[in-house]
Design a protein around this motif. Structure first.
Motif, short mmCIF file in Angstrom:
data_model
loop_
_atom_site.label_atom_id
_atom_site.label_comp_id
_atom_site.label_asym_id
_atom_site.label_seq_id
_atom_site.Cartn_x
_atom_site.Cartn_y
_atom_site.Cartn_z
N LEU A 1 59.95 20.51 38.08
CA LEU A 1 61.30 21.25 38.53
C LEU A 1 61.14 22.95 37.76
CD1 LEU A 1 64.33 19.10 39.21
CD2 LEU A 1 62.46 19.91 40.83
N VAL A 2 60.54 22.97 36.66
CA VAL A 2 60.57 23.90 35.86
C VAL A 2 59.09 24.57 35.71
CG1 VAL A 2 61.00 25.23 33.58
CG2 VAL A 2 62.58 23.33 34.50
N VAL A 3 58.41 23.80 35.24
CA VAL A 3 57.05 24.34 34.61
C VAL A 3 56.08 24.75 36.11
CG1 VAL A 3 54.69 23.74 33.53
CG2 VAL A 3 56.76 23.15 32.64
N ARG A 4 56.04 24.01 37.04
CA ARG A 4 55.24 24.24 38.20
C ARG A 4 55.74 25.41 38.69
NH1 ARG A 4 51.60 20.17 40.31
NH2 ARG A 4 51.26 21.94 41.68
N PRO A 5 57.23 25.55 39.12
CA PRO A 5 57.56 26.50 39.94
C PRO A 5 57.22 27.88 39.21
CG PRO A 5 59.13 24.86 40.04
CD PRO A 5 58.08 24.35 39.14
N TYR A 6 57.59 27.74 37.78
CA TYR A 6 57.25 28.91 36.84
C TYR A 6 55.76 29.54 37.04
CZ TYR A 6 56.89 32.01 33.05
OH TYR A 6 56.71 33.23 32.17
N ARG B 1 51.49 34.67 41.20
CA ARG B 1 52.00 35.40 42.44
C ARG B 1 51.94 36.88 41.85
NH1 ARG B 1 56.15 33.94 46.84
NH2 ARG B 1 54.29 32.81 47.52
N PHE B 2 52.61 37.12 40.86
CA PHE B 2 52.75 38.48 40.22
C PHE B 2 52.17 38.59 39.21
CE2 PHE B 2 57.02 36.97 42.14
CZ PHE B 2 57.10 38.15 43.02
N ALA B 3 50.92 38.08 38.81
CA ALA B 3 50.06 38.30 37.85
C ALA B 3 48.96 39.42 38.38
CB ALA B 3 49.21 37.21 37.38
N GLN B 4 48.81 40.47 37.17
CA GLN B 4 47.78 41.36 37.82
C GLN B 4 46.37 40.85 37.57
OE1 GLN B 4 48.69 44.72 35.38
NE2 GLN B 4 50.48 45.39 36.62
N LYS B 5 45.49 41.06 38.57
CA LYS B 5 44.08 40.83 38.51
C LYS B 5 43.33 41.63 37.47
CE LYS B 5 44.36 38.16 42.13
NZ LYS B 5 45.23 37.26 41.94
N PRO B 6 42.74 41.12 36.38
CA PRO B 6 42.11 41.87 35.60
C PRO B 6 41.11 42.95 36.22
CG PRO B 6 41.34 39.73 35.40
CD PRO B 6 42.34 39.72 36.44
N GLU B 7 40.96 44.07 35.83
CA GLU B 7 40.07 44.91 36.24
C GLU B 7 38.66 44.74 35.74
OE1 GLU B 7 39.33 49.90 36.53
OE2 GLU B 7 41.17 49.10 36.03
N ILE B 8 37.72 44.88 36.75
CA ILE B 8 36.31 44.64 36.22
C ILE B 8 35.85 45.90 35.82
CG2 ILE B 8 34.09 43.53 36.78
CD1 ILE B 8 35.34 41.71 38.82
N THR B 9 35.30 45.97 34.37
CA THR B 9 34.87 47.30 33.95
C THR B 9 33.34 47.18 33.86
OG1 THR B 9 35.58 46.92 31.90
CG2 THR B 9 37.24 48.00 33.30
N HIS B 10 32.86 46.00 33.76
CA HIS B 10 31.25 45.92 33.45
C HIS B 10 30.63 44.96 34.38
CE1 HIS B 10 32.67 47.85 29.81
NE2 HIS B 10 31.60 48.00 29.34
N ARG B 11 29.52 44.87 34.36
CA ARG B 11 28.40 44.13 35.35
C ARG B 11 27.38 43.67 34.61
NH1 ARG B 11 25.14 47.70 39.05
NH2 ARG B 11 25.20 49.58 37.87
N ALA B 12 26.49 43.18 34.99
CA ALA B 12 25.38 42.40 34.37
C ALA B 12 24.09 43.36 35.02
CB ALA B 12 24.86 41.19 34.75
N CYS B 13 23.13 44.09 34.03
CA CYS B 13 22.02 44.65 34.55
C CYS B 13 21.15 43.66 35.47
CB CYS B 13 21.23 44.94 33.25
SG CYS B 13 19.55 45.80 33.84
N PRO B 14 20.71 44.14 36.56
CA PRO B 14 19.81 43.04 37.29
C PRO B 14 18.53 43.04 36.58
CG PRO B 14 20.02 45.31 38.43
CD PRO B 14 21.15 45.40 37.06
N GLU B 15 17.74 43.78 35.85
CA GLU B 15 16.86 43.46 35.27
C GLU B 15 16.99 42.53 33.69
OE1 GLU B 15 13.52 44.85 36.28
OE2 GLU B 15 14.68 45.43 37.89
#
Length: 134
Positions: A86-91, A97-111
């Motif tokens: 009644l508290v933990v799961r609903p919270y 629902r309102f958490a911001q998705k982390p912005e992806i700023t880096h990626r892996a080099c294909p080589e």
């Protein structure tokens, strides 16, 4: 002397802690009432006996009253389940629902698979040319 005490009391974390204690005490009464007045009678209706305090085990001349311990364990499990469902799961659902998705700023080099910025046109590790991702 009293001004320092007043400052201490007016700090945000002390006021928040006091508020949490008061709300926690009120919530404890609600949870205990739910467990005692709703769940325990349901267990009695299903299992036939909501109170195990009369259960004992005789060893020689001694008596082990394990029924009270069972009552405490069952009560703890019911309170923990009520708080979780009644508290933990609903919270958690509300927060997700309102958490911001982390912005992806880096990626892996294909080589060479080293980490490079998304907008890079050349890998800083292996100097391979890569297509920038915007």
């Amino acid at each position: 002397m009293l001004s320092g005490f007043k400052k201490f009391l007016m700090r945000g974390n002390v006021v928040e802690l006091a508020t949490a204690v008061v709300v926690g005490a009120a919530f404890t009464a609600i949870v205990n009432s739910f467990v005692g007045d709703v769940l325990t009678p349901l267990i009695a209706a299903i299992g036939g006996q909501p109170d195990f305090s009369a259960l004992t085990l005789r060893l020689g001349t001694g008596e082990i009253r394990y029924g009270s311990f069972l009552n405490a364990v069952v009560s703890f499990l019911m309170v923990a389940a009520v708080i979780y469902f009644l508290v933990v799961r609903p919270y958690e659902a509300f927060s997700a629902r309102f958490a911001q998705k982390p912005e992806i700023t880096h990626r892996a080099c294909p080589e060479c698979l080293s980490e490079i910025p998304r907008a890079a046109v050349r890998c800083s590790q292996c100097t391979a040319q890569v297509i920038p991702v915007h």
